[in-house]
Design a protein around this motif. Sequence first.
Motif, mmCIF file in Angstrom:
data_model
loop_
_atom_site.group_PDB
_atom_site.id
_atom_site.type_symbol
_atom_site.label_atom_id
_atom_site.label_comp_id
_atom_site.label_asym_id
_atom_site.label_seq_id
_atom_site.Cartn_x
_atom_site.Cartn_y
_atom_site.Cartn_z
ATOM 1 N N UNK A 143 0.836 -1.184 0.000
ATOM 2 C CA UNK A 143 0.000 0.000 0.000
ATOM 3 C C UNK A 143 0.882 1.248 0.000
ATOM 4 N N UNK A 144 0.325 2.345 -0.517
ATOM 5 C CA UNK A 144 0.954 3.636 -0.358
ATOM 6 C C UNK A 144 -0.043 4.568 0.313
ATOM 7 N N UNK A 145 0.470 5.351 1.221
ATOM 8 C CA UNK A 145 -0.355 6.347 1.897
ATOM 9 C C UNK A 145 0.307 7.693 1.697
ATOM 10 N N UNK A 146 -0.290 8.537 0.857
ATOM 11 C CA UNK A 146 0.220 9.890 0.674
ATOM 12 C C UNK A 146 -0.204 10.716 1.881
ATOM 13 N N UNK A 147 0.504 11.804 2.116
ATOM 14 C CA UNK A 147 0.264 12.623 3.312
ATOM 15 C C UNK A 147 -1.199 13.033 3.399
ATOM 16 N N UNK A 148 -1.821 12.721 4.540
ATOM 17 C CA UNK A 148 -3.190 13.133 4.786
ATOM 18 C C UNK A 148 -4.234 12.383 3.996
ATOM 19 N N UNK A 149 -3.845 11.276 3.398
ATOM 20 C CA UNK A 149 -4.804 10.537 2.573
ATOM 21 C C UNK A 149 -4.912 9.099 3.034
ATOM 22 N N UNK A 150 -5.865 8.400 2.456
ATOM 23 C CA UNK A 150 -6.090 7.013 2.834
ATOM 24 C C UNK A 150 -5.085 6.082 2.197
ATOM 25 N N UNK A 163 6.370 12.200 -7.313
ATOM 26 C CA UNK A 163 5.056 11.749 -6.848
ATOM 27 C C UNK A 163 5.105 10.379 -6.167
ATOM 28 N N UNK A 164 6.255 9.719 -6.192
ATOM 29 C CA UNK A 164 6.386 8.440 -5.502
ATOM 30 C C UNK A 164 6.596 8.610 -3.997
ATOM 31 N N UNK A 165 6.809 9.824 -3.565
ATOM 32 C CA UNK A 165 6.973 10.064 -2.120
ATOM 33 C C UNK A 165 5.721 9.628 -1.374
ATOM 34 N N UNK A 166 5.929 9.059 -0.200
ATOM 35 C CA UNK A 166 4.788 8.619 0.596
ATOM 36 C C UNK A 166 5.212 7.597 1.626
ATOM 37 N N UNK A 167 4.231 7.065 2.292
ATOM 38 C CA UNK A 167 4.458 6.060 3.321
ATOM 39 C C UNK A 167 3.999 4.726 2.747
ATOM 40 N N UNK A 168 4.925 3.780 2.656
ATOM 41 C CA UNK A 168 4.639 2.501 2.018
ATOM 42 C C UNK A 168 4.475 1.431 3.086
ATOM 43 N N UNK A 169 3.366 0.757 2.991
ATOM 44 C CA UNK A 169 3.039 -0.272 3.974
ATOM 45 C C UNK A 169 2.898 -1.618 3.285
ATOM 46 N N UNK A 170 3.501 -2.616 3.898
ATOM 47 C CA UNK A 170 3.322 -4.002 3.478
ATOM 48 C C UNK A 170 2.362 -4.662 4.456
ATOM 49 N N UNK A 171 1.534 -5.537 3.977
ATOM 50 C CA UNK A 171 0.587 -6.231 4.854
ATOM 51 C C UNK A 171 0.451 -7.679 4.419
ATOM 52 N N UNK A 172 0.020 -8.511 5.356
ATOM 53 C CA UNK A 172 -0.264 -9.912 5.022
ATOM 54 C C UNK A 172 -1.622 -10.286 5.572
ATOM 55 N N UNK A 173 -2.205 -11.271 4.941
ATOM 56 C CA UNK A 173 -3.424 -11.869 5.467
ATOM 57 C C UNK A 173 -3.353 -13.365 5.228
ATOM 58 N N UNK A 174 -4.136 -14.094 6.028
ATOM 59 C CA UNK A 174 -4.153 -15.537 5.872
ATOM 60 C C UNK A 174 -5.073 -15.947 4.742
ATOM 61 N N UNK A 175 -5.244 -17.238 4.582
ATOM 62 C CA UNK A 175 -6.106 -17.773 3.534
ATOM 63 C C UNK A 175 -7.377 -18.324 4.149
ATOM 64 N N UNK A 215 -8.834 -10.111 7.849
ATOM 65 C CA UNK A 215 -8.100 -8.972 8.386
ATOM 66 C C UNK A 215 -6.646 -9.032 7.932
ATOM 67 N N UNK A 216 -6.119 -7.836 7.731
ATOM 68 C CA UNK A 216 -4.739 -7.711 7.302
ATOM 69 C C UNK A 216 -3.903 -7.162 8.446
ATOM 70 N N UNK A 217 -2.662 -7.582 8.474
ATOM 71 C CA UNK A 217 -1.721 -7.144 9.501
ATOM 72 C C UNK A 217 -0.585 -6.416 8.808
ATOM 73 N N UNK A 218 -0.268 -5.252 9.336
ATOM 74 C CA UNK A 218 0.640 -4.358 8.646
ATOM 75 C C UNK A 218 2.039 -4.380 9.232
ATOM 76 N N UNK A 219 3.007 -4.172 8.353
ATOM 77 C CA UNK A 219 4.371 -3.947 8.791
ATOM 78 C C UNK A 219 4.533 -2.522 9.296
ATOM 79 N N UNK A 220 5.724 -2.179 9.770
ATOM 80 C CA UNK A 220 5.953 -0.855 10.357
ATOM 81 C C UNK A 220 6.006 0.274 9.331
ATOM 82 N N UNK A 221 6.140 -0.060 8.055
ATOM 83 C CA UNK A 221 6.122 0.969 7.021
ATOM 84 C C UNK A 221 7.485 1.531 6.687
ATOM 85 N N UNK A 222 7.570 2.084 5.479
ATOM 86 C CA UNK A 222 8.768 2.797 5.015
ATOM 87 C C UNK A 222 8.336 4.173 4.554
#
Lengths: 114, 108
Positions: free
Chosen positions: A36-43, A84-96, A102-109
């Motif tokens: 996922x990417x989260x731009x400043x102030x956005x979803x 425009x690639x600037x932002x907060x990048x989140x990795x997540x995993x979910x089971x099968x 529900x997804x579980x997120x990493x700490x982000x970059x």
Amino acid sequence: SQTIHQWPATLVQPVGSPLSLECTVEGTSNPNLYWYRQAAGRGLQLLFYSVGIGQISSEVPQNLSASRPQDRQFILSSKKLLLSDSGFYLCAWSGRGRGSSEQFFGPGTRLTVL
Amino acid sequence: EDKVVQSPLSLVVHEGDTVTLNCSYEVTNFRSLLWYKQEKKAPTFLFMLTSSGIEKKSGRLSSILDKKELFSILNITATQTGDSAVYLCAVPASKIIFGSGTRLSIRP
């Protein structure tokens, strides 16, 4: 227990440089993986998801690509970064299977492209 | 087109107040609705709701789902400054869809 790691935590890159962000999951097998990417102030915007090794689905056309070389490793890349690639990048995993939505997120970059 | 809409976008209250955050959705093949709390970094999971009318509760936080009217609310009672965060609602569809979030600020 399951854990998810991302690195680096913070990155500042010049425009036009390449990018590689890594995400690894421990304690589970065959997870679904997401970038996922989260731009400043956005979803959260889903960029890529993967249901297995080498299987990548792209959600939005963009300057980025993803790869899954191993079951619990997910990599986000770019050959040439844009501002425009600037932002907060989140990795997540979910089971099968049922009940695993529900997804579980990493700490982000946090990526800043200058 | 599947979508998740949260309101308000931003909310400032005083410590001790009670707040209600809203999430409405339109998705095909609804299975569940998820609430997350995001402070400075990654979102942390709060609740998963699958059935209408059954309240999920964790301390001062509670949430309920209405599958007929297609919405969920997240309540926080006796708010504290540590509740300041962005609260995200998400609905897994063909892929998981996140709302834009509600930024909640608690003033001491």
